[in-house]
Design an enzyme around this catalytic site. Structure first.
Site, mmCIF file in Angstrom:
data_model
loop_
_atom_site.group_PDB
_atom_site.id
_atom_site.type_symbol
_atom_site.label_atom_id
_atom_site.label_comp_id
_atom_site.label_asym_id
_atom_site.label_seq_id
_atom_site.Cartn_x
_atom_site.Cartn_y
_atom_site.Cartn_z
ATOM 1 N N ASN A 181 -7.348 0.714 -1.896
ATOM 2 C CA ASN A 181 -6.001 0.182 -1.634
ATOM 3 C C ASN A 181 -5.797 -0.329 -0.203
ATOM 4 O O ASN A 181 -5.021 -1.250 0.008
ATOM 5 C CB ASN A 181 -4.915 1.190 -2.040
ATOM 6 C CG ASN A 181 -4.995 2.501 -1.313
ATOM 7 O OD1 ASN A 181 -6.078 2.930 -0.934
ATOM 8 N ND2 ASN A 181 -3.875 3.138 -1.118
ATOM 9 N N PRO A 205 -17.468 2.060 1.125
ATOM 10 C CA PRO A 205 -16.190 1.518 0.659
ATOM 11 C C PRO A 205 -16.162 1.433 -0.864
ATOM 12 O O PRO A 205 -17.190 1.600 -1.515
ATOM 13 C CB PRO A 205 -16.155 0.124 1.290
ATOM 14 C CG PRO A 205 -17.589 -0.239 1.498
ATOM 15 C CD PRO A 205 -18.372 1.035 1.670
ATOM 16 N N GLU A 277 -8.370 13.504 1.475
ATOM 17 C CA GLU A 277 -7.046 12.866 1.380
ATOM 18 C C GLU A 277 -6.939 12.341 -0.040
ATOM 19 O O GLU A 277 -7.568 11.333 -0.379
ATOM 20 C CB GLU A 277 -6.930 11.707 2.386
ATOM 21 C CG GLU A 277 -7.000 12.112 3.850
ATOM 22 C CD GLU A 277 -5.738 12.790 4.349
ATOM 23 O OE1 GLU A 277 -4.725 12.802 3.618
ATOM 24 O OE2 GLU A 277 -5.772 13.338 5.451
ATOM 25 N N GLY A 279 -4.679 12.134 -4.089
ATOM 26 C CA GLY A 279 -3.555 11.424 -4.699
ATOM 27 C C GLY A 279 -2.194 11.977 -4.292
ATOM 28 O O GLY A 279 -2.086 13.059 -3.722
ATOM 29 N N ARG A 310 -0.139 2.600 -2.950
ATOM 30 C CA ARG A 310 -0.180 3.352 -1.696
ATOM 31 C C ARG A 310 -0.105 4.837 -2.059
ATOM 32 O O ARG A 310 0.686 5.220 -2.904
ATOM 33 C CB ARG A 310 1.011 2.998 -0.794
ATOM 34 C CG ARG A 310 1.045 1.550 -0.380
ATOM 35 C CD ARG A 310 2.410 1.173 0.186
ATOM 36 N NE ARG A 310 2.768 1.957 1.340
ATOM 37 C CZ ARG A 310 3.894 2.661 1.442
ATOM 38 N NH1 ARG A 310 4.767 2.693 0.455
ATOM 39 N NH2 ARG A 310 4.150 3.346 2.520
ATOM 40 N N CYS A 311 -0.925 5.637 -1.373
ATOM 41 C CA CYS A 311 -0.847 7.083 -1.644
ATOM 42 C C CYS A 311 0.525 7.592 -1.243
ATOM 43 O O CYS A 311 1.039 8.543 -1.817
ATOM 44 C CB CYS A 311 -1.927 7.821 -0.870
ATOM 45 S SG CYS A 311 -1.816 7.560 0.900
ATOM 46 N N GLY A 466 1.227 4.410 8.335
ATOM 47 C CA GLY A 466 1.014 3.420 9.394
ATOM 48 C C GLY A 466 -0.330 3.616 10.088
ATOM 49 O O GLY A 466 -1.337 3.941 9.472
#
Ligand code: NAP
Length: 516
Positions: A181, A205, A277, A279, A310-311, A466
């Site tokens: 994402n 990736p 990191e 869901g 986005r998570c 961010g």
């Protein structure tokens, strides 16, 4: 009408990226991966297609790394580890500053690649590139976390006459596995602190969109990262990821992705450090004293930005019943301002989701909610991978979308009686990454912030990780560890305690009370 995407990627990249690919006989660029300081194909020549979610055409091919390639990359990182450690910190910082300058110089290459491989509108793609530049520029601040502590021993009888230095040391080889994402940013936020702290890295990736990460590796190579200290393997996660994670030479796996794959990583990793990191099911809680216009605007952005992939997306909106009608009207009005379509059209804010399987999965969630009684107020359809911005109202807690990660552009409204019911629903979620609360009462802000079992609560805004200036990470099934400037360093270093006995030199304090 935007130009055809096929065959254009190779032409969009400047000379800096020439070593990365050659054009195949059909004009489609065949990229290399980065192993042991050189750009190479896989040991058995296997490749995998990278297609664009814009029209599902093939835009590139990348090597499908074999187990032998994984072993080679890990061995290279293991053997090169000392090289990066030997570079003085201030020079490591300079490498990253130089990388920031080079990315800015090649910004269009990155933006165009992200638009094609991830289907991002130009503004979103540029935002991701700028976040990487910012993260590189902030390495000096991050570096301060690599310092240690001085502990005098005279506060315990055990340690009288001694002191200790507790220093932070690199862990060794870091396996950095990232999701589709934010294909550039998430990988970069693993690679930067890992190398900064003196580790060597093998990055993997997503098979969906590995190209911007290869571009990033090229930039770091040009900026002066020693050969072998960064390796980037391409290919499908089932093969590459598992071999990488289970390698005995890997000291830390930093993984960002779904909870389901996170579980597999845990099983395959064996005894090593894990930073996970995973869901999320970000819930927005809209209370009856909230600024509803603000809440509607932010909830739409939180639900639709990056096509909801986005998570930290707002994945369910719990709105208190007595303001729900007004809120939903404002929400629908705002959703109508978000145009979906081809991301190369400058007026489009919602591009395609990553692939057809994702579009169909989202559609299944929407259909299930409607079957179980939800009202479909907008959207609920897809053309190819473009899922229309969708609004579901009166979603019942029996619907799958109330609990499962949506990862698509859907605003899911669940009406609740009051704030206590909202907290109860939040607590039942298996996820615990982000939440946000809209209220103007200080005491309610504080109550919600304390009661919600999540890694981050945002008051009166959508959750946004961010550049990582504030730390973030999950509780419950959303992960283990914290990401962020400085906080990532905690994950990427081990504490080493060095104890000095200074008693022989009669410098240490000794016990006086029992002596008299
Ligand atoms: P995913 O399917 O879990 O994949 C994540 C990464 O793991 C990819 O590189 C994938 O490779 C690789 N992988 C697949 N199987 C593996 C295995 N057996 N061993 C090791 N690695 C393996 O996730 P995704 O669909 O790309 O991304 C969406 C998910 O990421 C969502 O759940 C989202 O919430 C989560 N996410 C979390 C955060 C956070 O900060 N908590 C941030 C962003 C995204 P392939 O793609 O090649 O299969």
């Amino acid at each position: 009408m935007p130009e055809n995407t096929v065959k254009s990627l190779g032409d969009l990249l400047s000379g800096t990226f020439e070593p990365l690919f050659k054009k195949g006989s059909d004009g489609i660029p065949l990229f290399n991966m980065y192993v042991d300081g050189s750009w190479s194909d896989s040991s058995d020549g296997a490749t995998v297609d990278v297609d664009t979610p814009i029209d599902r055409s093939v835009i590139a091919r990348v090597p499908q790394a074999s187990e032998r390639d994984v072993e080679r990359a890990v061995a290279s990182a293991y053997d090169s580890w000392q090289k990066i450690r030997d570079i003085p910190g201030i020079e490591r910082v300079e490498i990253f500053q130089q990388a920031a300058r080079l990315i800015r110089e090649h910004e269009d290459n990155f933006v165009n690649t992200l638009m094609l491989e991830a289907g991002k509108p130009r503004g979103d793609a540029a935002g991701e590139v700028h976040a990487v530049i910012d993260r590189l520029k902030l390495v000096m601040e991050e570096a301060r976390k690599i310092f240690g502590e001085y502990l005098p021993g005279d506060w315990s009888e055990d340690t009288l006459g001694k002191f200790a230095l507790v220093i932070r040391e690199p862990v060794g080889v870091v396996a950095a596995i990232s999701p589709f994402n934010y294909p550039l940013f998430i990988g970069a936020t693993k690679i930067i602190p890992a190398l900064l702290a003196g580790n060597a890295v093998v990055a993997k990736p997503s098979v969906e969109n590995p190209l911007s990460m290869l571009l990033f590796a090229r930039i770091l190579e040009r900026a002066g990262i020693p050969a072998g200290s960064l390796n980037v393997l391409t290919g499908s996660g089932g093969k590459v990821g598992e071999a990488l994670v289970s390698s005995d030479k890997v000291a830390l796996v930093t993984f960002t992705g779904s909870t389901e794959i996170g579980r597999r990583v845990v099983q395959a990793a064996g005894v090593k450090r894990l930073h996970l990191e995973l869901g999320g099911k970000g819930m927005a809680l809209v209370l009856d004293d909230a600024d509803l216009e603000l809440a509607a605007k932010k909830c739409v952005e939180g639900s639709l930005k990056n096509a909801g992939q986005r998570c930290d997306a707002i994945s369910a909106i719990l709105v208190v019943e007595n303001v729900a009608d007004r809120f939903v009207q404002l929400l629908v009005d705002e959703v109508d301002r978000w145009k979906a379509g081809d991301p190369r059209d400058e007026s489009v804010k919602v591009g395609p989701v990553i692939n057809m399987a994702a579009a169909e999965r989202i559609h299944g969630l929407v259909e299930d909610a409607v079957e179980k009684g939800a009202m479909l107020l907008r959207g609920g359809r897809h053309r190819g991978c473009v899922y229309e911005p969708t609004v579901l109202d009166r979603v019942l807690l029996t619907a799958r979308i109330a609990w499962e990660e949506t990862f698509g552009p859907v605003a899911t409204v669940i009406r609740v009686r009051d704030e206590d019911e909202a907290i109860t629903v939040g607590k039942e979620s298996r996820y615990g990454l982000d939440s946000c609360v809209f209220t103007n009462s200080f005491y309610r802000m504080w109550k919600m912030a304390k009661r919600l079992q999540v890694g981050e609560v945002t008051i009166n805004d959508l959750p946004k990780h961010g550049v990582g200036y504030f730390p973030f990470g999950g509780s419950k099934e959303s992960g283990v560890g914290r990401e962020g400037i400085g906080y990532s360093i905690d994950e990427m270093t081990n504490l080493k305690t060095i104890v000095f006995n200074i008693e022989p030199a009669k410098l240490g304090k000794t016990h006086r009370i029992h002596q008299t």
